[in-house]
Design an enzyme around this catalytic site. Structure first.
Site, PDB file in Angstrom:
ATOM      1  N   LYS A 158      30.463  51.762  35.423  1.00 60.80           N
ATOM      2  CA  LYS A 158      29.406  51.198  36.623  1.00 60.80           C
ATOM      3  C   LYS A 158      29.085  52.251  37.460  1.00 60.80           C
ATOM      4  CE  LYS A 158      31.330  47.355  38.009  1.00 60.80           C
ATOM      5  NZ  LYS A 158      32.267  46.158  38.657  1.00 60.80           N
ATOM      6  N   GLY A 164      22.621  44.386  41.852  1.00 59.68           N
ATOM      7  CA  GLY A 164      21.951  43.594  40.842  1.00 59.68           C
ATOM      8  C   GLY A 164      22.048  43.758  39.529  1.00 59.68           C
ATOM      9  N   GLU A 200      36.241  50.965  34.957  1.00 59.48           N
ATOM     10  CA  GLU A 200      36.911  49.968  34.937  1.00 59.48           C
ATOM     11  C   GLU A 200      37.578  49.218  33.768  1.00 59.48           C
ATOM     12  OE1 GLU A 200      35.127  46.918  37.266  1.00 59.48           O
ATOM     13  OE2 GLU A 200      35.648  47.953  39.176  1.00 59.48           O
ATOM     14  N   HIS A 208      33.635  34.660  37.478  1.00 63.21           N
ATOM     15  CA  HIS A 208      33.206  35.317  38.762  1.00 63.21           C
ATOM     16  C   HIS A 208      33.608  34.113  39.728  1.00 63.21           C
ATOM     17  CE1 HIS A 208      30.430  37.678  41.277  1.00 63.21           C
ATOM     18  NE2 HIS A 208      30.675  36.636  41.790  1.00 63.21           N
ATOM     19  N   LYS A 237      23.340  36.135  38.847  1.00 61.02           N
ATOM     20  CA  LYS A 237      23.460  34.463  38.968  1.00 61.02           C
ATOM     21  C   LYS A 237      22.554  33.588  38.946  1.00 61.02           C
ATOM     22  CE  LYS A 237      26.875  36.322  42.170  1.00 61.02           C
ATOM     23  NZ  LYS A 237      27.047  36.896  43.520  1.00 61.02           N
ATOM     24  N   ARG A 291      26.779  40.633  53.602  1.00 61.21           N
ATOM     25  CA  ARG A 291      25.565  40.114  54.238  1.00 61.21           C
ATOM     26  C   ARG A 291      25.659  38.736  53.801  1.00 61.21           C
ATOM     27  NH1 ARG A 291      24.110  38.938  48.980  1.00 61.21           N
ATOM     28  NH2 ARG A 291      24.154  40.751  47.714  1.00 61.21           N
TER      29      ARG A 291
HETATM   30  P1  ADP Z   1      26.357  44.266  41.106  1.00 56.35           P
HETATM   31  O1  ADP Z   1      26.814  44.895  42.364  1.00 56.35           O
HETATM   32  O2  ADP Z   1      25.305  45.107  40.216  1.00 56.35           O
HETATM   33  O3  ADP Z   1      26.114  42.779  41.173  1.00 56.35           O
HETATM   34  P2  ADP Z   1      29.034  43.641  40.042  1.00 56.35           P
HETATM   35  O4  ADP Z   1      30.246  44.995  40.542  1.00 56.35           O
HETATM   36  O5  ADP Z   1      29.292  42.674  41.113  1.00 56.35           O
HETATM   37  O6  ADP Z   1      27.689  44.513  40.273  1.00 56.35           O
HETATM   38  O7  ADP Z   1      29.322  43.093  38.778  1.00 56.35           O
HETATM   39  C1  ADP Z   1      28.208  42.152  38.259  1.00 56.35           C
HETATM   40  C2  ADP Z   1      28.773  41.263  37.215  1.00 56.35           C
HETATM   41  O8  ADP Z   1      28.983  42.219  36.166  1.00 56.35           O
HETATM   42  C3  ADP Z   1      30.074  40.651  37.354  1.00 56.35           C
HETATM   43  O9  ADP Z   1      29.942  39.542  37.719  1.00 56.35           O
HETATM   44  C4  ADP Z   1      30.616  40.514  35.964  1.00 56.35           C
HETATM   45  O10 ADP Z   1      29.542  39.632  35.463  1.00 56.35           O
HETATM   46  C5  ADP Z   1      30.280  41.954  35.360  1.00 56.35           C
HETATM   47  N1  ADP Z   1      31.375  42.848  35.712  1.00 56.35           N
HETATM   48  C6  ADP Z   1      31.463  43.672  36.531  1.00 56.35           C
HETATM   49  N2  ADP Z   1      32.636  44.500  36.205  1.00 56.35           N
HETATM   50  C7  ADP Z   1      33.378  43.832  35.301  1.00 56.35           C
HETATM   51  C8  ADP Z   1      34.249  44.093  34.371  1.00 56.35           C
HETATM   52  N3  ADP Z   1      35.245  45.157  34.699  1.00 56.35           N
HETATM   53  N4  ADP Z   1      34.559  43.486  33.457  1.00 56.35           N
HETATM   54  C9  ADP Z   1      33.950  42.564  32.969  1.00 56.35           C
HETATM   55  N5  ADP Z   1      32.751  42.032  33.390  1.00 56.35           N
HETATM   56  C10 ADP Z   1      32.301  42.937  34.699  1.00 56.35           C
END
Ligand code: ADP
Length: 448
Positions: A158, A164, A200, A208, A237, A291
């Site tokens: 990541k 997004g 991760e 979620h 979402k 936010r």
């Molecule tokens: P962003 O800031 O781009 O929204 P997030 O870290 O909030 O990124 O992750 C967005 C989505 O990606 C999560 O809701 C989930 O669906 C998927 N995701 C993120 N991290 C993981 C993980 N460690 N394992 C499985 N899915 C993940």
């Protein structure tokens, strides 16, 4: 209390803030690009200022244009909405340097949470459970391999600066890792101008679950339970609900208290959301949004509070208007995001809305900046409305969703409304039985 607030946003969220201002007796200033001169937020605010040409980078994302608009109109505070400059710490600093108030947390907290690595480090130190993974940035593929062996495959790479749903790549085995690592890096570089990535453990079937928190900036904070936002397409979402179908009162109180305590300790001010993946009864922190969220109305519905009003009060130095014991859940709420997109590919579909009719009746809220004769410009996000329904329980909320989707008319452009009709009919949705991959799997079959 402020006398005049400038809203640095557009669309439904700008209207949402105008409405809160009106109820509080505060004058509102809309800003808009030349593409938005006829937009509803401009019509509804007390004053408006044109801040630039259509591209967001030259209008809604221009700190100087927005601060100048404050000076011209005499606005004392800026509400950023979500997106655009809402999580930009240097903008917040600039706002404060000009003697204005940012309606949101302090720049330092936005900075910590905006970098996913420092966010995780900070939250872990504050007692919040995190997804196993690298403790910081991962400099090269070899280091990535070592860490992946320790935590076990599958893993997800990541972007530290991500958002997004972009800049994320999974690897199921060491063979996939090199390409995942390189792609995540180059996507992150292009999208965020920062190619730092971290690793991760990839969770296979999580939900979620996010916790809404609110801090007074003086060391007190409360939580307003969770939202389940597992129905996602491309990590975005699509439908959100509160309370979460699989979270019981005891679990809610436990994770809610962990989050509220964590943000209280850092003196967090205003609304925030602590996002988790939830699997086999365990929570794993992924990020914090500093936010208001798109999906905040489902929380407002079940707690009967106005989160924007609360943001404005706290930013003006007033105490929280509710304590933890005042926050009691009433019923169930569901929000669907209505986008101007053509199914089955979700291709953006801007254009002329010949006729718009919003649903109404008991337990129905439509947050939208559409009107009959409005031309949706092609420059911005495709979200054109949010339909939020509230019922005594989940079953009633679903029935109300079906009923109100039937009343909604958006004539002239394609929307995601048919998707929600299809979803309501699915046994898994009726049973609340879904994880973050459910929708993609279902779309691949249903819209093949
Ligand atoms: P962003 O800031 O781009 O929204 P997030 O870290 O909030 O990124 O992750 C967005 C989505 O990606 C999560 O809701 C989930 O669906 C998927 N995701 C993120 N991290 C993981 C993980 N460690 N394992 C499985 N899915 C993940």
């Amino acid at each position: 209390m402020f006398e005049k607030i400038l809203i640095a946003n557009r669309g439904e969220i700008a209207l949402r803030v105008v409405r809160a201002c009106q109820e509080m007796g505060i004058r509102s200033v809309a800003v808009h690009s030349t593409a938005d001169s006829d937009a509803m937020h401009v019509r509804m605010a007390d004053e408006s200022v044109c801040i630039g040409p259509p591209p967001s980078s030259e209008s809604y994302l221009s700190p100087l244009a927005i601060i100048s608009a404050c000076e011209i109109t005499g606005a004392e505070a800026i509400h950023p909405g979500y997106g655009f400059l809402s999580e930009n710490a240097s903008f917040v600093q600039m706002v404060e340097d000009h003697g204005l108030t940012f309606i949101g947390p302090r720049a330092e907290h936005i900075r910590i949470m905006g970098d996913k690595i420092t966010a995780k480090e900070t939250m872990r130190a504050l007692g919040v459970p995190c997804v196993p993974g690298s403790d910081g940035g991962v400099p090269d593929v070899e280091t990535a391999k070592t860490i992946a062996r320790e935590i076990g495959y599958p893993v997800i790479i990541k972007a530290t600066a991500g958002g997004g749903g972009r800049g994320m790549k999974t690897a199921r085995s060491e063979g996939d890792l090199e390409i995942a690592f390189r792609t995540a890096r180059s996507e992150a570089k292009v999208a965020f101008g920062n190619d730092e990535v971290y690793i991760e453990k990839y969770l296979e079937k999580p939900r979620h679950i996010e916790i809404q928190i609110f801090g007074d900036g003086k060391g007190q904070a409360v939580h307003l339970g969770e939202r389940d936002c597992s129905l996602q397409r491309r990590h975005q979402k699509v439908l959100e609900e509160a309370p979460g179908p699989v979270i019981d009162a005891e679990t809610r109180a436990r994770i809610g208290a962990i989050c509220a305590d964590a943000v209280a300790k850092i003196g967090y001010s205003g609304a925030g959301t602590v996002e988790f993946l939830y699997e086999n009864g365990e929570f794993f922190f992924i990020e914090m949004n500093t936010r208001l969220q798109v999906e905040h109305p489902v929380t407002e519905a079940i707690f009967g509070v106005d989160l924007v009003r609360e943001q404005i009060r706290v930013a003006s130095g007033m105490p929280l208007s509710f304590g933890q014991d005042d926050l009691v859940i009433n019923g169930h709420a569901i929000e669907v995001r209505i986008n101007a997109e053509r199914l089955p590919n979700f291709a953006p579909c801007p254009g002329l809305v010949k006729m718009f009719h919003a649903p109404g009746g008991l337990g129905v809220r439509m947050d939208s900046a559409l009107y009959s004769g409005y031309k949706i410009p092609p420059y911005y996000d495709s979200l054109i409305g949010k339909l939020i329904v509230h019922g005594r329980d989940r079953e009633e909320a679903l029935a109300r969703l079906r009923r109100s989707l039937g009343e909604l008319i958006v004539d002239g452009v394609d929307t995601t409304v048919p998707l929600f009709y299809d979803l309501i009919g699915e046994p898994d949705i009726q049973a609340g039985n879904y994880d973050i991959h459910w929708l993609e799997r279902w779309l691949a079959q249903a819209y093949a």
